[in-house]
Enzyme design. Structure first.
Site, mmCIF file in Angstrom:
data_model
loop_
_atom_site.group_PDB
_atom_site.id
_atom_site.type_symbol
_atom_site.label_atom_id
_atom_site.label_comp_id
_atom_site.label_asym_id
_atom_site.label_seq_id
_atom_site.Cartn_x
_atom_site.Cartn_y
_atom_site.Cartn_z
ATOM 1 N N CYS A 2 0.799 -12.928 7.153
ATOM 2 C CA CYS A 2 0.790 -14.205 7.843
ATOM 3 C C CYS A 2 1.865 -14.226 8.924
ATOM 4 C CB CYS A 2 1.019 -15.404 6.918
ATOM 5 S SG CYS A 2 -0.210 -15.555 5.639
ATOM 6 N N ARG A 27 0.125 -9.322 11.589
ATOM 7 C CA ARG A 27 0.573 -9.751 10.259
ATOM 8 C C ARG A 27 -0.568 -10.331 9.407
ATOM 9 N NH1 ARG A 27 6.043 -10.222 9.949
ATOM 10 N NH2 ARG A 27 5.808 -11.641 8.207
ATOM 11 N N TRP A 73 -3.082 -14.005 6.447
ATOM 12 C CA TRP A 73 -3.549 -12.920 5.590
ATOM 13 C C TRP A 73 -3.748 -13.564 4.226
ATOM 14 C CZ3 TRP A 73 -2.034 -10.272 1.125
ATOM 15 C CH2 TRP A 73 -2.716 -9.066 0.888
ATOM 16 N N ASN A 99 4.082 -18.773 5.089
ATOM 17 C CA ASN A 99 3.922 -17.335 4.888
ATOM 18 C C ASN A 99 4.624 -17.012 3.574
ATOM 19 O OD1 ASN A 99 5.707 -14.528 6.408
ATOM 20 N ND2 ASN A 99 4.053 -14.510 4.944
ATOM 21 N N GLY A 100 3.859 -16.529 2.599
ATOM 22 C CA GLY A 100 4.462 -16.201 1.305
ATOM 23 C C GLY A 100 3.556 -16.639 0.171
ATOM 24 N N GLU A 484 -0.372 11.426 4.018
ATOM 25 C CA GLU A 484 -0.307 10.501 5.147
ATOM 26 C C GLU A 484 -1.594 10.579 5.990
ATOM 27 O OE1 GLU A 484 1.278 8.028 5.931
ATOM 28 O OE2 GLU A 484 1.125 7.800 8.088
ATOM 29 N N LYS A 488 -4.041 7.443 6.662
ATOM 30 C CA LYS A 488 -4.415 7.009 8.021
ATOM 31 C C LYS A 488 -5.925 6.888 8.129
ATOM 32 C CE LYS A 488 -1.588 5.737 9.135
ATOM 33 N NZ LYS A 488 -0.209 5.630 8.766
ATOM 34 N N GLU A 491 -7.425 3.855 6.069
ATOM 35 C CA GLU A 491 -7.146 2.499 6.551
ATOM 36 C C GLU A 491 -7.785 2.213 7.909
ATOM 37 O OE1 GLU A 491 -3.000 1.383 7.010
ATOM 38 O OE2 GLU A 491 -2.464 3.353 7.743
ATOM 39 N N HIS A 507 -7.456 21.806 -9.933
ATOM 40 C CA HIS A 507 -7.385 21.103 -11.213
ATOM 41 C C HIS A 507 -8.257 19.850 -11.224
ATOM 42 C CE1 HIS A 507 -4.210 23.801 -12.482
ATOM 43 N NE2 HIS A 507 -3.753 23.701 -11.244
ATOM 44 N N LYS A 606 0.241 -5.880 8.797
ATOM 45 C CA LYS A 606 1.313 -4.952 9.148
ATOM 46 C C LYS A 606 2.508 -5.106 8.228
ATOM 47 C CE LYS A 606 3.261 -1.989 11.905
ATOM 48 N NZ LYS A 606 2.791 -0.617 11.739
HETATM 49 O O1 M6R Z 1 7.052 -1.953 6.865
HETATM 50 P P1 M6R Z 1 7.015 -0.924 5.786
HETATM 51 O O2 M6R Z 1 7.307 0.450 6.286
HETATM 52 O O3 M6R Z 1 7.902 -1.274 4.626
HETATM 53 O O4 M6R Z 1 5.530 -0.943 5.280
HETATM 54 C C1 M6R Z 1 5.099 -0.157 4.218
HETATM 55 C C2 M6R Z 1 3.589 -0.076 4.163
HETATM 56 O O5 M6R Z 1 3.035 -1.338 4.012
HETATM 57 C C3 M6R Z 1 3.013 0.574 5.427
HETATM 58 O O6 M6R Z 1 3.543 1.834 5.655
HETATM 59 C C4 M6R Z 1 1.471 0.690 5.296
HETATM 60 O O7 M6R Z 1 1.153 1.604 4.316
HETATM 61 C C5 M6R Z 1 0.863 1.066 6.647
HETATM 62 N N1 M6R Z 1 -0.305 0.289 6.913
HETATM 63 C C6 M6R Z 1 0.448 2.492 6.711
HETATM 64 O O8 M6R Z 1 -0.120 2.826 7.933
#
Ligand code: M6R
Length: 611
Positions: A2, A27, A73, A99-100, A484, A488, A491, A507, A606
């Protein structure tokens, strides 16, 4: 999670709020809404993105000099018009955005229902708002006082902004656990989840702390604690330029941010690393150098991509510093009863500096006497402020929801810390230390080389875009890179992808391999290279498709792959900063080829400020 924006002053509030919401859309983008106060409240809200709201309000009365706006969000209640913020109190005179999460909202809702309240939405926010209204009515007090009383009764996390028809021109704001920045102009104030909504209007900001309440009028900002005592606002100067949060000619923020990496890694090293002199200057680490050198263990705490950076750092610290490292998911660490001793060193890694789980985890460790070092991108963020020391990553604003440039900047910072500590501790030989400093200094150039040799990745994306699953495999320093790469891809493109240590494949995951499964190897030249090549052969033998990130000039590996992506040669410790780049591009182009909104993937936000 949010985004919130507020404005009070002499300008038209609506355009400022809308522009601010667009910048905060990273956000959350389930719904958008504004409340404008011009004698009466006008509230407009809509499921979807800011652009949907703009269309919905065409022809409506948008005139006001005070207003608040929200991009959501969803937590409580599905994304819909009626669950969109701002909410209006039952009496209709107060509007609020949040927000929260209010954790005890069910209890409050029950109490209010018993008093005859009915609710228009499924949100915890509307419950808190009506609770505040009820207090205001019963205590015959102003909104500020009612908010203060209410917040003492709620558990959870919040930033709230409220408007009251009885007090035009004033925004009441309060925070606990979610971020709030107030920009100070001449006869006007701006409020935001971060500083981006106010960048073109002011460079002077106040980061509101937990348990503080702000009374914001055009020409006055009063900060108080929940005990109603005044707190002196600490005014800071912003050093972000507007250009840093714009697309700069790229089609998407994600692509821009991938291409910024030579510069952002350079910015991260600049002024710290001096390969000629053989020095690394990091004052926020130097202060705690003795404790780190003598630590029995270091615990890295993070989520998502930042957690992957922690995994790479585990390998680097163990190699260069000979210190035992544990890498923890913040969400698990905070709910266990982890063994933390006084003097333990915790490194919190976070791009946003606002991730709720990471923040709470370090607060708990801090209470137990641990030394908290933050490796954070957003200056002035909650995790940065909670940490005793640490180092900023200086990657600049990262707007694409998928983390890219923040990851490589985290790796650069963590590598510098490990080199510095290993050198002081005497666990790295002088010659290797000097060599690694020189190599690290060359990484920005090598990332640029990687980007310049990435033209084939778009075609690869077309070729593999319809796959249902992907496997990503790597060993050693490249194992977290495989994780990673998989994160990527899932998502951004919504394709199922899993990362594994290459040898672990035998395994279980190997059962998935058939002639349709693309398997992405991170197979740069390092100590494990031959083993990884054997794993490739095992996939080939089962007719899997092998796509690999390989070192330029490695013709023999290229010969057994279906497709390759190139990176230049680098020491294995530094290789992840290069090998991740083609994987970021592959995810980006597959996402684009599948018609996905790569900057705002579905269901994501984000900054994850709820647990
Ligand atoms: O702001 P942060 O680095 O603490 O965020 C952690 C994760 O939420 C963030 O890395 C998330 O996994 C991303 N969408 C990955 O691309």
């Amino acid at each position: 999670m949010c985004g919130i924006v507020g404005y009070t002053g002499t300008r038209e509030a609506y355009p400022i709020i809308i522009k601010g919401l667009k910048r905060l859309e990273y956000r959350g983008y389930d719904s958008t809404g504004v409340a404008l106060l011009n004698g009466k409240l006008n509230v407009y809200k809509k499921k979807g993105k800011v652009a949907d709201l703009e269309e919905a309000v065409l022809g409506k009365n948008l005139h006001a000099h005070t207003g608040i706006g929200h991009t959501r969000w969803a937590t409580h209640g599905e994304p819909s018009d009626r669950n969109a913020h701002p909410h209006q109190s039952a009496g209709g005179k107060i509007a609020m955005i949040h927000n929260g999460i209010i954790e005890n909202y069910l209890q409050l809702k029950q109490d209010l229902s018993n008093k005859g309240y009915t609710f228009q939405s499924d949100t915890d926010t509307e419950v808190l708002l009506n609770f505040i209204e009820e207090i205001k009515k019963n205590n015959q007090c102003n909104l500020e006082e009612a908010v203060r009383i209410a917040l003492k009764r709620v558990t959870g996390a919040y930033v709230i902004l409220l408007l009251d028809e009885d007090d035009p021109g004033t925004i009441i704001a309060a925070r606990k656990g979610s971020p709030l920045v107030i920009g100070i102009g001449k006869g006007e104030h701006f409020l935001g989840s971060d500083a981006s909504p106010m960048l073109e209007y002011t460079k002077e900001v106040v980061y509101v702390n937990d348990y503080e309440l702000a009374i914001v009028k055009p020409d006055e900002l009063i900060l108080k604690n929940l005990g109603n005592e005044r707190v002196t606002p600490y005014i800071q100067k912003l050093d972000i330029e507007l250009a840093a949060i714009e697309k700069g000619g790229y089609e998407h923020f994600m692509l821009k941010e991938i291409h910024e990496q030579p510069q952002t890694i350079y910015d991260c090293l600049r002024g710290r690393l001096d390969a000629m002199e053989g020095t690394i200057t990091m004052s926020g680490i130097q202060q705690y150098a003795e404790q780190i050198v003598n630590a029995n263990r270091i615990v890295m705490i993070a989520c998502g991509t930042s957690w992957h950076a922690g995994l790479v750092a585990e390998y680097i610290f163990e190699e260069l510093c000979r210190i035992n490292v544990e890498v923890e998911y913040a969400s698990e660490f905070r709910y266990r009863n982890p063994v933390v001793h006084k003097g333990d060193v915790i490194i919190a890694i976070s791009q946003s500096g606002e991730t709720a789980d990471t923040l709470v985890a370090i607060e708990k460790a801090k209470e137990k006497g641990a030394i908290i070092l933050g490796v954070v991108n957003v200056v002035g963020s909650s995790i940065a402020r909670t940490s005793h020391g640490g180092a900023y990553t200086h990657a600049g604003p990262e707007i694409g929801v998928a983390s890219t440039k923040a990851f490589t900047a985290q790796l650069a910072v963590l590598t510098m810390i490990a080199l510095k500590i290993g050198y002081i501790k005497g666990t790295i030989e002088e010659e290797r230390y000097r060599y690694l400093l020189k190599e690290l200094q060359e990484i920005p150039e090598k990332v640029a080389w990687t980007l310049n040799h990435s033209d084939n990745i778009k075609a690869l994306a077309e070729k593999y875009k319809d796959a249902h699953d992907f496997l990503y495999l790597g060993r050693g320093y490249n194992f977290p890179v495989a994780l990673e790469g998989a994160l990527k891809l899932k998502e951004i493109s919504y394709i199922h992808a899993e990362g594994y240590p290459a040898a672990e494949m035998k395994h279980g995951p190997i059962a998935l391999v058939d002639d349709k499964l693309p398997v992405v190897f991170v197979a740069t030249k390092d100590a494990y290279h031959e083993k990884v090549v054997s794993n490739m052969q095992e996939i080939k033998a089962r007719k899997g498709k092998v796509i690999a990130v390989i070192t330029e000039g490695d013709e023999s590996t290229k010969a057994i792959c279906d497709d390759v992506m190139l990176v230049p040669e680098a020491d294995e410790i530094l290789a992840p900063m290069l090998s991740v780049v083609p994987l970021q591009l592959l995810a980006y182009y597959i996402g684009i080829a599948r018609g996905c909104d790569v900057d705002k993937p579905r269901n994501l936000a984000k900054s994850v400020t709820v647990e």
